[in-house]
Motif scaffolding. Structure first.
Motif, mmCIF file in Angstrom:
data_model
loop_
_atom_site.group_PDB
_atom_site.id
_atom_site.type_symbol
_atom_site.label_atom_id
_atom_site.label_comp_id
_atom_site.label_asym_id
_atom_site.label_seq_id
_atom_site.Cartn_x
_atom_site.Cartn_y
_atom_site.Cartn_z
ATOM 1 N N TYR A 1 -55.927 0.237 -24.348
ATOM 2 C CA TYR A 1 -54.748 -0.535 -23.626
ATOM 3 C C TYR A 1 -54.965 -2.239 -23.237
ATOM 4 N N HIS A 2 -54.097 -2.976 -23.486
ATOM 5 C CA HIS A 2 -54.252 -4.390 -23.417
ATOM 6 C C HIS A 2 -53.468 -4.950 -22.166
ATOM 7 N N VAL A 3 -54.350 -5.832 -21.202
ATOM 8 C CA VAL A 3 -53.495 -6.041 -20.243
ATOM 9 C C VAL A 3 -53.326 -7.772 -20.397
ATOM 10 N N VAL B 1 -55.623 -10.666 -21.059
ATOM 11 C CA VAL B 1 -57.079 -10.881 -20.290
ATOM 12 C C VAL B 1 -58.038 -9.799 -20.218
ATOM 13 N N ASP B 2 -57.623 -8.614 -20.547
ATOM 14 C CA ASP B 2 -58.403 -7.579 -20.564
ATOM 15 C C ASP B 2 -57.976 -6.443 -21.549
ATOM 16 N N SER B 3 -59.001 -5.596 -22.091
ATOM 17 C CA SER B 3 -58.746 -4.303 -22.914
ATOM 18 C C SER B 3 -59.614 -3.193 -22.321
ATOM 19 N N THR C 1 -60.103 1.241 -22.129
ATOM 20 C CA THR C 1 -59.655 2.644 -22.575
ATOM 21 C C THR C 1 -59.276 3.538 -21.834
ATOM 22 N N GLY C 2 -59.302 3.277 -20.304
ATOM 23 C CA GLY C 2 -58.686 3.681 -19.199
ATOM 24 C C GLY C 2 -57.213 3.297 -18.983
ATOM 25 N N THR C 3 -56.715 4.091 -17.875
ATOM 26 C CA THR C 3 -55.421 3.594 -17.137
ATOM 27 C C THR C 3 -55.604 2.888 -16.075
ATOM 28 N N SER C 4 -56.599 2.010 -15.850
ATOM 29 C CA SER C 4 -56.618 0.980 -14.736
ATOM 30 C C SER C 4 -57.591 0.096 -15.039
ATOM 31 N N ALA C 5 -57.086 -1.136 -14.429
ATOM 32 C CA ALA C 5 -57.866 -2.482 -14.695
ATOM 33 C C ALA C 5 -57.801 -3.521 -13.662
ATOM 34 N N THR C 6 -58.617 -4.072 -13.417
ATOM 35 C CA THR C 6 -58.699 -5.173 -12.247
ATOM 36 C C THR C 6 -58.795 -6.592 -12.750
ATOM 37 N N VAL C 7 -57.656 -7.320 -12.599
ATOM 38 C CA VAL C 7 -57.804 -8.608 -13.325
ATOM 39 C C VAL C 7 -58.471 -9.467 -12.282
ATOM 40 N N THR C 8 -59.308 -10.280 -12.701
ATOM 41 C CA THR C 8 -60.045 -11.283 -11.900
ATOM 42 C C THR C 8 -60.150 -12.603 -12.337
ATOM 43 N N ASN D 1 -69.037 -4.533 -27.962
ATOM 44 C CA ASN D 1 -67.574 -4.347 -27.751
ATOM 45 C C ASN D 1 -66.821 -5.456 -27.459
ATOM 46 N N GLN D 2 -66.430 -6.010 -28.580
ATOM 47 C CA GLN D 2 -65.715 -7.342 -28.627
ATOM 48 C C GLN D 2 -64.408 -7.488 -27.754
ATOM 49 N N SER D 3 -63.724 -6.205 -27.515
ATOM 50 C CA SER D 3 -62.538 -6.168 -26.859
ATOM 51 C C SER D 3 -62.974 -6.120 -25.465
ATOM 52 N N ARG D 4 -63.975 -6.101 -24.951
ATOM 53 C CA ARG D 4 -64.642 -5.906 -23.491
ATOM 54 C C ARG D 4 -64.724 -7.492 -23.046
ATOM 55 N N ILE D 5 -63.959 -7.999 -22.369
ATOM 56 C CA ILE D 5 -64.260 -9.511 -22.064
ATOM 57 C C ILE D 5 -64.776 -9.718 -20.567
ATOM 58 N N PHE D 6 -65.551 -10.541 -20.416
ATOM 59 C CA PHE D 6 -66.231 -10.701 -19.187
ATOM 60 C C PHE D 6 -65.307 -11.849 -18.566
#
Length: 603
Positions: free
Chosen positions: A205-207, A214-216, A218-225, A517-522
């Motif tokens: 999932y892409h956020v 701003v984020d990618s 694999t689950g169904t939650s994310a925290t945008v920081t 994991n190039q889709s995992r953005i710090f």
């Protein structure tokens, strides 16, 4: 931070991992007559159709080939292992055989997402075409797996041909539907948590914040920081798999809170320095009362553990035998109060070069909280600086995702700091001074094993920084005692130059993909959370930077003028300032560092 005059860690001279030559993994099963060929374009006769290669590292070639007219050539770089992959639909609870022909340098052939035990096989070199084979079984709910091949960082190109996945077939991969049920949780001053419903067939999932991804996850939650306090934001989410990306979900809006929880009271541009209060070295002892008004944050160096794993931290003034001019404890405390009355902040710094701290147990965690609180209360301090170095995070071998740390020394450290922050409230100042190895090298070698790099400590501060970003007042990475480090331009930059500081700061202010994991953005930090860490003199540490080069770095980052070869991804006039090791060494060097800071025309 170092105590002796000369100490250079060649931390960036990372050699390729020495891998034992072993036999190839045998197939777990033999293909049945009814098995289907599931790999798409495994012979690369249709170019790279069906395959995705990291960093544009792959290309289809006509020679050499194992058979047919096409093959894959993939070339690793210093920060990329030339991974080419595709996701294939499969059946649950089924056996599969993966094979392929390879030639060239280090080459891996493997599978992930099996729902059971992912597998791979490899060869350190193949002067002619060599077949690799491995087998696996899918889990009870597995409907897709990702097959891949990759090389090794900085090694010669490899070739692959006739990649095959045999087993019970699944249906064709289709673009998933747009996610539904997107909701925003309770925002903080700098972050917003999001949740949504799962989408059948989605593997990622892409956020989006506005139009920016701003984020990618694999689950169904994310925290945008990395958000700004008291600001409204709009978010959407898409679902994706190898067939493509879905339309965006319905949008949700959220407004961050007003903030104030990261230790306010600092000037817009601050000078941070470490004061050698507990030990002596060639720089000489400096009394607290003699620290010039230039210094806005004074870190007492150091609070140290009674043992590496005890968590029990102690602090005392330098013994008279080592520091003949040391003040009395009463005078020291009085000088701290005088500094605070003048608007300065005084913190206890934990760790340093010799103060190794590993909170490997909950007992050590609790002892850390109790003992640090005692120091803060006794001296009336404003907060805490974490200066863990060397092997303090050396047990970080299991955290392959900075967003979900599991290693005890990391988890316990995070919990301990959050407890201290909660105890002392919003005015508690929290700073960190990690070395570049433990932060920026996460861009190249985050994690452990063949997927993440040669040293599992590389980037090991990232989980700590990320978990505490809403509590963090200042991060000042030590831009010294380092070898060359790669920036977001994929070029290596050498310490002591303006470009080095610009590239390292830009990485923290822009955000960066972690290795493996190039889709995992710090996510980026706010500019007011960042200060550049520098040595005060050539005696203090390796990588001293002249005042002219320091000013060029500040110009470029805050005004986008006077830039060198590195092109920044933004302009940050709110950059907090500079940190130096140390106040003592600056005094030894006739106050060159602090005088240059005071004279700089901050906007």
């Amino acid at each position: 931070m170092e105590r002796t005059r000369h100490r250079n860690r060649l931390v960036a001279a990372l050699a390729a991992a020495v891998l034992a030559a072993t036999g190839l993994v045998a197939a777990a099963s033999t293909a049945e007559a009814s098995d289907a060929e599931l790999a798409v374009n495994g012979g690369f006769e249709a170019g790279l159709t069906g395959w995705t290669c990291t960093a544009n590292s792959g290309t289809a070639v006509t020679t050499p080939v194992q058979s047919g007219t096409g093959a894959l050539k993939a070339t690793p770089a210093g920060s990329d292992n030339a991974k080419c992959s595709q996701t294939v639909t499969v059946q649950p609870n089924s056996a599969y055989t993966l094979s392929g022909w390879v030639q060239g340098g280090y080459t891996y052939l493997g599978v992930s997402g099996t729902g059971t035990t992912d597998g791979y096989t490899w060869t350190p070199s193949a002067s002619s075409w060599q077949k690799l084979t491995t087998g696996f079984r899918t889990g009870a709910s597995t409907t897709s797996v990702t097959i891949y091949t990759h090389g090794w960082y900085g090694t010669p190109a490899y070739h692959a041909d006739n990649i095959s996945l045999l087993g019970p077939g699944g249906g064709p991969v289709e673009i998933p539907a747009a996610p539904t049920g997107l909701t925003a949780g309770s925002p903080s001053s700098t972050s917003v948590p999001l949740n949504w419903n799962p989408v059948p067939g989605a593997t990622q999932y892409h956020v989006y914040r506005g139009t920016t991804r701003v984020d990618s996850v694999t689950g169904t939650s994310a925290t945008v920081t990395g958000l700004t306090p008291s600001t409204g934001y709009t978010f959407q989410v898409t679902a994706a798999n190898t067939a493509g990306e879905s339309p965006k979900s319905a949008s949700v809006t959220a407004t961050t809170t007003s903030g104030g929880g990261t230790g306010g009271g600092l000037p817009r541009h601050a000078l941070v320095g470490y004061l050698h209060s507990s030990f002596a070295n060639g720089s000489g002892y400096t009394r607290m009362a003699d620290v010039p008004d230039s210094w806005d944050v004074i870190n007492l160096a150091f609070g140290e553990p009674t043992s590496v794993t005890s968590g029990d931290i102690r602090f005392s003034l330098c013994p008279v035998a080592q520091c003949p001019n040391v003040e009395s404890t009463a005078d020291f405390k009085a000088a701290i109060k005088a500094k605070q009355a003048a608007g300065k902040k005084v913190l206890i710094s934990i760790g340093g070069q010799n103060g190794q701290v590993q909170l490997a147990s909950t007992g050590a965690r609790d002892a850390f909280v109790t003992s640090v609180s005692k120091i803060i209360d006794e001296y009336g301090l404003n907060g805490l600086d974490i200066d863990f170095e060397g092997h303090s995070l050396s047990l970080n071998t299991g955290d392959t995702d900075f967003r979900a740390p599991t290693t005890p020394v990391v988890v316990n450290l995070i919990q301990a700091i959050k407890t201290l922050k909660a105890k002392y409230g919003p005015d508690f100042i929290l700073t960190m001074a990690p070395e570049t190895f433990f932060v920026q090298l996460g861009y190249q070698f985050y994690g452990s094993g063949p997927w993440g790099g040669q040293d599992p400590r590389a980037g090991s501060y990232l989980p700590v920084i990320h978990a505490l970003r809403d509590d963090l007042t200042l991060l000042h990475v030590q831009h010294y005692n380092s070898g060359p480090i790669m920036g977001l331009d994929n070029q290596f930059h050498t310490m002591g130059s303006a470009d080095f500081h610009i590239a390292m700061a830009d990485m923290m202010l822009t955000g960066f993909p972690v290795a493996g994991n190039q889709s995992r953005i710090f996510p980026p930090l706010r500019a007011d959370q960042l200060a550049i860490g520098l040595p005060a003199s050539t005696h203090a540490a390796g990588g001293h930077t002249s005042p002219a080069e320091v000013n060029k770095a500040i110009d470029c980052l805050t005004k986008k003028t006077n830039c060198g070869s590195y092109t920044t991804h933004g302009t940050w006039p709110a950059l907090r300032g500079l940190m130096t090791w140390s106040i003592n060494w600056d005094r030894f060097n006739q106050w060159e560092f602090s005088r240059n800071f005071d004279a700089y025309p901050w906007s």
